[in-house]
Structure formats: structure tokens, C-alpha cells
Write an enzyme that holds these catalytic residues in place. Structure first.
Site, PDB file in Angstrom:
ATOM      1  CG  MET A  19     -68.644 -11.704 -35.022  1.00 31.37           C
ATOM      2  SD  MET A  19     -70.101 -12.036 -34.022  1.00 31.37           S
ATOM      3  CE  MET A  19     -71.025 -10.554 -34.260  1.00 31.37           C
ATOM      4  N   GLY A  20     -67.019 -11.369 -39.639  1.00 31.14           N
ATOM      5  CA  GLY A  20     -67.200 -11.363 -41.091  1.00 31.14           C
ATOM      6  C   GLY A  20     -68.013 -10.175 -41.570  1.00 31.14           C
ATOM      7  N   GLY A  50     -63.549  -0.692 -41.964  1.00 34.62           N
ATOM      8  CA  GLY A  50     -63.213  -0.629 -40.536  1.00 34.62           C
ATOM      9  C   GLY A  50     -62.318  -1.807 -40.151  1.00 34.62           C
ATOM     10  CG  HIS A  51     -63.911  -5.736 -40.093  1.00 34.96           C
ATOM     11  ND1 HIS A  51     -65.104  -5.670 -40.765  1.00 34.96           N
ATOM     12  CD2 HIS A  51     -64.219  -6.054 -38.812  1.00 34.96           C
ATOM     13  CE1 HIS A  51     -66.094  -5.961 -39.938  1.00 34.96           C
ATOM     14  NE2 HIS A  51     -65.586  -6.189 -38.747  1.00 34.96           N
ATOM     15  CD  GLN A  61     -70.399 -11.813 -30.224  1.00 32.86           C
ATOM     16  OE1 GLN A  61     -69.334 -12.411 -30.130  1.00 32.86           O
ATOM     17  NE2 GLN A  61     -70.454 -10.546 -30.619  1.00 32.86           N
ATOM     18  CG  MET A  85     -67.295   2.230 -42.278  1.00 32.56           C
ATOM     19  SD  MET A  85     -65.798   1.802 -43.175  1.00 32.56           S
ATOM     20  CE  MET A  85     -65.696   3.214 -44.253  1.00 32.56           C
ATOM     21  NE  ARG A  96     -75.159  -5.771 -34.977  1.00 32.89           N
ATOM     22  CZ  ARG A  96     -75.922  -6.709 -34.445  1.00 32.89           C
ATOM     23  NH1 ARG A  96     -77.190  -6.772 -34.768  1.00 32.89           N
ATOM     24  NH2 ARG A  96     -75.433  -7.579 -33.581  1.00 32.89           N
TER      25      ARG A  96
HETATM   26  O1  PAF Z   1     -66.882  -7.124 -32.492  1.00 35.42           O
HETATM   27  C1  PAF Z   1     -67.099  -8.247 -33.002  1.00 35.42           C
HETATM   28  O2  PAF Z   1     -67.172  -8.423 -34.218  1.00 35.42           O
HETATM   29  C2  PAF Z   1     -67.288  -9.443 -32.078  1.00 35.42           C
HETATM   30  O3  PAF Z   1     -67.931  -9.067 -30.899  1.00 35.42           O
HETATM   31  C3  PAF Z   1     -65.982 -10.200 -31.777  1.00 35.42           C
HETATM   32  C4  PAF Z   1     -65.011  -9.340 -31.013  1.00 35.42           C
HETATM   33  C5  PAF Z   1     -65.353 -10.674 -33.081  1.00 35.42           C
HETATM   34  C6  PAF Z   1     -66.289 -11.430 -30.923  1.00 35.42           C
HETATM   35  O4  PAF Z   1     -67.163 -12.300 -31.570  1.00 35.42           O
END
Ligand code: PAF
Length: 283
Positions: free
Chosen positions: A33-34, A39-40, A64, A189, A192
């Protein structure tokens, strides 16, 4: 319109994505989600080692979020995200609009039978959240059609939910769960974390300290006693616990006390400065 930044394709529609990916033999995918962080990027690097093509999606999924205010405050930092992805060498970024992913709105979302997972811990505190996660991840997987999907263990229950989604949908995708990346003081990480003040950011490290304390003392005290002490010490840092639970790692069944016969995980969710933080530690 698809365009290229450095060596990375930025793709906004599912049709363009299919055109770009046709003929690629092995695709690794990291949905996000940017507000990207190490971590990403760790997930992207792992995917790059294991696949011909690696892609990431950035989409803040309205379906969500339990509260509009949480959605509105979700950090957005696209300039920084692009820089991190380019530096990592990510091959493509899927950056769809809400209309592209939900052309018929949110009224008739598919229902996913997640059973127990949808009623416990995150499921209990965030009703409907996991159905929204499944809705978007299902759509993204149908669009990208990756062989390998990379997710972080910080979202322990989400990883279990996605495993279940893959069973329900029978999509031929392998889920690869990577260890939680942590800051130097142990804080997991998370995008938020950007919403915390400098003081909140330093208080937030108490969460990892608390979980580590429980792990270290599992043979010398009851879970209830350690849980209580941890909740109190978090409260002194203005961290309000939603849950601090001990569960079986395979089923997420809650355990009343440490049990040498189970693989165990301690899971936490709570709020600091109005920001919801989660973490977990396997024992
Ligand atoms: O973990 C997240 O960032 C979100 O829940 C995901 C898996 C990208 C789905 O929107």
C-alpha cells in the site's frame, strides 16, 4: 498509459500489465500500500534473486479499512517510493486507480470463507478487514499472475489468510513469507510508523522489548503473568493494548499458557498516538 522511469515500467491498467507480462517465464510479486520501507524492499530483493521479473503494486485499498479516517491518514509518499523501487532495481510497478480495481464499487465484493481466521485477533478487532484484503489480493493476483508472492511475517495473520485465499481460489501461486525487518531498536518496520511523533517513535520500541521479554521468560512464568506485566509496561509508554495473545503458529488457536507441545507465537496489536501498530514473535 504505461511509461518507463529509469529501467522500471510503471503500469496503471490491468490490460497494459497483461501486455507487458506476456511471455515472461517467472514473475515474483510484492503487493503493497506504498509508503515503502526496507521491509518492502527486502521482499523485492528476495523476489529479484528468485524470479526473471519482479513487480510491486502500490494501492491503498479502501475495502480493507474499518474507518474512513484511518484510510484518509494512511501515509502516501510516492516520490520516495519510486526512488526506493528504482534503487532496488524493481522491474515494474503496478499503480492502479480505485476505479481500475473496483469498477463496480464496493457493494458486491466477493465473500471469502476464512472461517476461524476471520473471527480471532485482527478478525475480531477489524471486522471485514480480511475480506477486503482478500478482495484486492485476489484481483492483483489475477492481474499479475505471478508464480511467487512475497509477504512479510509482521502481518502474521494476514499471511495465514492469504494461504487460505490461495486454497480457496486454487491459484497456482507460491506464497513466500519473509522475516520481519526491524529498526535498530527492534520496532517492526511499518508504513504506519511514519505517523508517529519522534517521542512516539521512540516509545514504540517498548512493543518489541515486551515481546522479547515474554519469549525470554516463557520457562519461568505463566503467560497470564507475563502478559499482564507487558500490558502494564506498555501502558506506562501510553501504548494501549488491543490484544496480546499466545497462539499456535499453525492454526492460530489461542493458548491459555505456554505449551511445550505447540509451535507458539505471541501476537500484539495496540494504539500509540492514535496509530494502530501490530507485531509478533515466534517462541
Ligand atoms: O499488507 C498490506 O500492505 C496490504 O494488506 C496488502 C497485502 C497490500 C493488500 O492491500
Amino acid at each position: 498509459m504505461c511509461y518507463i522511469l529509469g529501467a522500471m515500467y510503471i503500469i496503471k491498467t490491468q490490460n497494459e500489465l497483461r501486455a507487458y507480462l506476456t511471455g515472461k517465464s517467472s514473475i515474483g510479486f510484492v503487493p503493497t500500500m506504498g509508503a515503502l520501507h526496507q521491509g518492502h524492499i527486502g521482499l523485492i530483493e528476495k523476489s529479484m534473486q528468485e524470479n526473471e521479473v519482479t513487480g510491486c503494486s502500490i494501492f491503498v485499498n479502501p475495502a480493507q479499512f474499518n474507518h474512513q479516517s484511518d484510510f484518509d491518514k494512511y501515509p502516501v509518499n510516492i516520490e520516495n517510493d519510486l526512488e526506493l523501487l528504482l534503487t532496488a532495481g524493481c522491474d515494474f510497478l503496478f499503480l492502479p486507480t480505485v476505479n481500475e480495481m473496483y469498477p463496480h464499487g464496493f457493494q458486491s465484493l466477493q465473500h471469502y470463507d476464512l472461517g476461524y481466521l476471520d473471527s480471532v485477533l485482527e478478525g475480531e478487532f477489524r471486522p471485514g478487514h480480511f475480506n477486503g484484503v482478500c478482495a484486492i489480493v485476489h484481483k492483483l493476483l489475477q492481474a499479475v499472475m505471478p508464480q511467487n508472492l512475497y509477504m512479510g511475517a509482521k502481518d502474521f495473520q494476514q499471511c495465514m489468510v492469504i494461504k487460505r485465499l490461495l486454497e480457496i481460489t486454487a491459484l497456482p501461486v507460491q506464497l513466500i513469507i519473509c522475516p520481519t525487518e526491524r529498526e535498530a531498536d527492534g520496532l517492526a518496520m511499518s508504513s504506519r510508523n511514519l505517523r508517529l511523533s519522534a517521542e512516539g517513535r521512540s516509545r514504540a520500541a517498548t512493543i518489541y522489548k515486551g515481546l522479547t521479554h515474554i519469549r525470554q521468560h516463557q520457562y519461568s512464568g505463566s503467560f497470564a503473568a507475563l502478559q499482564n506485566a507487558c500490558i502494564m509496561s506498555l501502558a506506562t509508554q501510553n501504548i494501549e493494548t488491543e490484544y496480546l495473545a499466545l497462539a499456535d503458529t499453525d492454526t492460530l488457536q489461542l493458548l491459555p499458557d505456554f505449551n511445550a507441545g505447540s509451535n507458539m507465537v505471541v501476537l500484539f496489536a495496540g494504539r500509540l498516538e492514535g496509530v494502530r501498530l501490530i507485531d509478533n514473535l515466534t517462541l
